[in-house]
Design a protein around this motif. Structure first.
Motif, PDB file in Angstrom:
ATOM      1  N   VAL A   1       0.856  -1.182   0.000  1.00  0.00           N
ATOM      2  CA  VAL A   1       0.000   0.000   0.000  1.00  0.00           C
ATOM      3  C   VAL A   1       0.892   1.232   0.000  1.00  0.00           C
ATOM      4  O   VAL A   1       1.773   1.365   0.858  1.00  0.00           O
TER       5      VAL A   1
ATOM      6  N   GLY B   1      -7.251   6.203   3.116  1.00  0.00           N
ATOM      7  CA  GLY B   1      -7.398   5.055   2.228  1.00  0.00           C
ATOM      8  C   GLY B   1      -6.309   4.021   2.442  1.00  0.00           C
ATOM      9  O   GLY B   1      -6.568   2.811   2.482  1.00  0.00           O
TER      10      GLY B   1
ATOM     11  N   SER C   1      -6.777   0.195   4.096  1.00  0.00           N
ATOM     12  CA  SER C   1      -6.359  -0.929   3.246  1.00  0.00           C
ATOM     13  C   SER C   1      -5.384  -1.823   3.981  1.00  0.00           C
ATOM     14  O   SER C   1      -5.511  -3.062   3.980  1.00  0.00           O
TER      15      SER C   1
ATOM     16  N   ALA D   1      -2.729   4.950  -2.686  1.00  0.00           N
ATOM     17  CA  ALA D   1      -3.575   5.825  -1.875  1.00  0.00           C
ATOM     18  C   ALA D   1      -2.784   7.096  -1.602  1.00  0.00           C
ATOM     19  O   ALA D   1      -2.561   7.480  -0.454  1.00  0.00           O
TER      20      ALA D   1
ATOM     21  N   VAL E   1      -7.316   4.213  -4.536  1.00  0.00           N
ATOM     22  CA  VAL E   1      -8.413   4.607  -3.637  1.00  0.00           C
ATOM     23  C   VAL E   1      -8.188   6.035  -3.148  1.00  0.00           C
ATOM     24  O   VAL E   1      -7.079   6.572  -3.206  1.00  0.00           O
TER      25      VAL E   1
ATOM     26  N   ALA F   1     -11.374   1.816   0.397  1.00  0.00           N
ATOM     27  CA  ALA F   1     -10.268   0.957   0.828  1.00  0.00           C
ATOM     28  C   ALA F   1     -10.742  -0.465   1.114  1.00  0.00           C
ATOM     29  O   ALA F   1     -10.017  -1.435   0.844  1.00  0.00           O
TER      30      ALA F   1
END
Length: 716
Positions: A240, A246, A250, A374, A543, A560
């Protein structure tokens, strides 16, 4: 005139079809009774009978008349499996295309003009994958073919594409029915078609779209990933990039389901919301509100007093609030949750590999099956001539810079009349700044209804904000220590002198520096994703603000969940992101909160609605707190209590909205809200009273008259 003539011609053909009982011929009994005569004609003139049959089939299909199934069976009986399939395949495709073209000619423009906004997602889907949509529908026999013809005519799908996809997509079903027709003499009813072998054929019809989609996915993936070498094993299940809302959600979800996940953040954990947006702005809004209440203490039976305060202490409190919330999003917390947190700048090298320039100077490379971007957004700074010379602040920089000031800026210019600009303009005015807010539109908060904008503007002007709407900022000038903003309205320029200028004209997605351009990932203000939040590469997701379409912290967290689940379990099941019920709030005073359609939206989209409105000046709790400005406005489906949208203006609007969000999410109408006990006296009662306004507007007057007569009779 041509359209009217075509409609009349179609109606005459349909009326004639039923008037002369031709529909009886297109039944199983009618077909069997005429079978001997048909076979005689076919034996005498096979080419003529075949051509006539094809032409009749085209007419029946083009006019969407009942009987296509019977004719398909008849084709098998009269012409055998091969020639019956050939005739029906071409006749059905030609007739379907004619129906498609008629629907397009007569209805498409009207439908798109009236419902275009609601059909936007469908239109975009057809534009990108229309052939596959149609192919899937053709393969599943539960969808009426005539309905598909008419509906697809309302889209932008090319006629040639419609024809060849129909030709191919209907072929399997055609073979099944024509084959059944070869044994028509033994069939006693349509249920006889469902022999074990034919049932198996229908099972194949249902399974084939899924198989076809998988094959298409494989072909598409091979094309997308061409030129890249997929690792045989991976360091992580998920990487990520970005530690805002977001990214944090996640990573949290990935760790919760025991996957191996790395979260990469180059700067501060918590992202913009914690450090520069939601949290600091709400902290200063509270301080400013207390100051304003002190100035208007007589509203509460006290004496008005001009607040005395240290601006440095106000700003110190803002940073203290940030520090108290910070542990919720800290490296330590997420490490304890099982997330591998790496601090550095990430760049995607290939669809599975991320290179990290670590903050300590080193470099690290990691591979993962899936990647979630993100990366958020940054304040947009308009290209105003002279802006860099005079200096400016944004919502990202003001918290650190203003904390150095002994007092708020004496003359503050706020560029932008949206939510961020309005919140900060009102707050600094309440803290003593002489604030001028410049907005190029004819009103502030243009995404809200006009009455909402007007009420907020009235309140802000009362707080001392000088609001200049319909003004374009042209340039900035500096002469010695004097700073000026030149604005224009109706061709006339004017000058605003200022000590500080705050740019609050919107935010733009962070798209550069992450390797997207090298991979060919499509961007258009945001990263382009599909309904599953996948980018061009099905294993790379986006996201939050960088993905759009809403730049809200709660939407980033909402997305997310979908991205993380799809990234980790998409092999088995994918979930489309759901944007049907999105709430938002602007924390000006009075607050503005909304979910679903506003009146402005409904009018622009041509959606019919009924509206009820409950004024807070009637609410006991609002009266008790001398906070009666505002209202609850609810839009419903005409004649029904189904909620289309809600706008609330007033104290605690953001909290009050939650009841309507829940109701809309789960399909509950105003009758359910009215039937729910609300504590007295609370602000939440305003929701119940708004529902009561709807009930009062839909009182069954006729029934009540009979009830009145009943009570009169009971009294004797």
């Amino acid at each position: 005139m041509k359209k009217i003539g075509l409609v009349i011609a179609i109606l005459l053909l349909v009326v004639g079809f039923f008037h002369y009982d031709l529909d009886r011929l297109l039944t199983l009994d009618g077909l069997k009774s005429g079978l001997v005569q048909f076979e005689v004609w076919r034996a005498e003139a096979p080419l003529l009978v075949g051509s006539a049959f094809l032409l009749l089939y085209v007419v029946v299909t083009a006019l969407s008349l009942p009987g296509a199934v019977i004719m398909t069976l008849a084709a098998g009986t009269l012409f055998g499996l091969f020639w019956g399939t050939v005739i029906v395949s071409f006749a059905s495709s030609i007739g379907a295309t004619l129906a498609f073209l008629v629907s397009r000619y007569l209805l498409r423009d009207w439908v798109q003009a009236k419902f275009g906004s609601r059909l936007k997602a469908f239109n975009e889907g057809v534009e990108k994958d229309g052939a596959f949509y149609l192919f899937t529908l053709r393969l599943v026999p539960v969808f009426p073919f005539f309905l598909i013809n008419l509906l697809m005519g309302l889209t932008a799908l090319r006629a040639f594409t419609f024809y060849w996809v129909s030709q191919v997509g209907m072929l399997v079903g055609t073979v099944v029915y024509v084959n059944a027709g070869t044994q028509l003499g033994q069939l006693e009813s349509l249920s006889g078609i469902l022999s074990p072998s034919l049932l198996f054929s229908f099972v194949l019809l249902g399974v084939f779209p899924l198989v076809a989609k998988k094959l298409l996915d494989v072909i598409k993936a091979r094309r997308v990933y061409a030129g890249f070498t997929k690792p045989k094993s991976f360091d992580r299940n998920l990487i990520v990039i970005g530690g805002g809302a977001g990214g944090l959600v996640s990573a949290y979800i990935a760790a919760a389901v025991k996957s191996k996940v790395t979260l990469i953040e180059a700067h501060k954990m918590g992202g913009d919301c914690l450090n520069y947006g939601c949290i600091p702005s709400k902290a200063i809004i509270k301080s400013a509100k207390i100051a304003q209440q002190m100035r208007h203490a007589k509203n509460y039976g006290l004496e008005n007093v001009e607040p005395t305060f240290s601006f440095k202490k106000v700003m110190a409190r803002v940073h203290d609030v940030i520090s108290k919330v910070e542990p919720h999003d800290s490296v330590e917390r997420y490490t304890e949750l099982g997330v591998d947190v790496v601090q550095g700048y990430a760049k995607i090298i290939d669809p599975w590999t991320v290179e990290i320039q670590l903050n300590d100077g080193g470099t690290q490379r990691l591979t993962a099956r899936s990647i979630i971007l993100a990366t958020g957004a940054r304040p947009f700074v308009p290209p105003l001539p002279g802006l860099d010379d005079v200096g400016y602040y944004t919502s990202d920089t003001l918290w650190g810079e203003f904390a150095k000031f002994d007092e708020p800026p004496k003359r503050l210019v706020v560029l932008g009349g949206g939510p961020i600009g309005s919140e900060l303009a009102q707050s600094f005015a309440r803290l003593g700044s002489n604030v001028t807010q410049v907005e190029r539109s004819d009103r502030i908060m243009v995404r809200e209804d006009e009455e909402v904008s007007a009420l907020v503007q009235e309140s802000m002007i009362a707080d001392g904000v000088n609001i200049l709407t319909s003004h374009n900022a042209l340039r900035c000038e500096k002469e010695g220590d004097i700073k000026r903003l030149i604005v224009e309205k109706d061709g006339v320029e004017s000058v605003i002198e200022f000590d500080a200028l705050l740019c609050a004209v919107g935010r733009q997605a962070r798209l550069e520096g992450y390797g997207l351009e090298n991979l060919g990932v499509e961007t258009n203000r945001t990263i382009v994703t599909n309904d599953y939040l996948e980018t061009l590469f099905p294993n790379i997701f986006a996201v939050g603000d960088v993905a759009g379409p809403y730049q809200f912290t709660h939407v980033a967290a909402h997305q997310a969940w979908f991205a993380a689940v799809n990234a980790l379990f998409g092999t088995f099941k994918k979930f489309r992101a759901d944007y049907r019920v999105i709430p938002w709030a602007t924390f000006v005073d009075p607050e503005v909160a909304r979910v679903g359609l506003s009146e402005q939206d409904a009018k622009e989209q041509g959606i019919e609605y009924e509206m009820v409105r409950y004024g807070l000046d009637d609410l006991d709790r609002a009266i008790a707190e001398s906070a009666t400005k505002g209202f609850v406005k609810v839009l419903t489906v005409p004649g029904k209590d189904k909620i289309l949208g809600v706008t609330i203006v007033g104290e605690h609007s953001g909290e009050l909205l939650a009841e309507f969000v829940l109701a809309m999410k789960h399909g509950l109408g105003l009758n359910k809200i009215l039937g729910t006990i609300h504590t007295y006296p609370t602000w939440a009662e305003s929701n119940k009273y708004a529902a009561g306004e709807w009930k009062r507007a839909h009182t069954p007057e006729r029934i009540l008259k009979w009830i009145e007569k009943y009570h009169t009779w009971r009294r004797g």
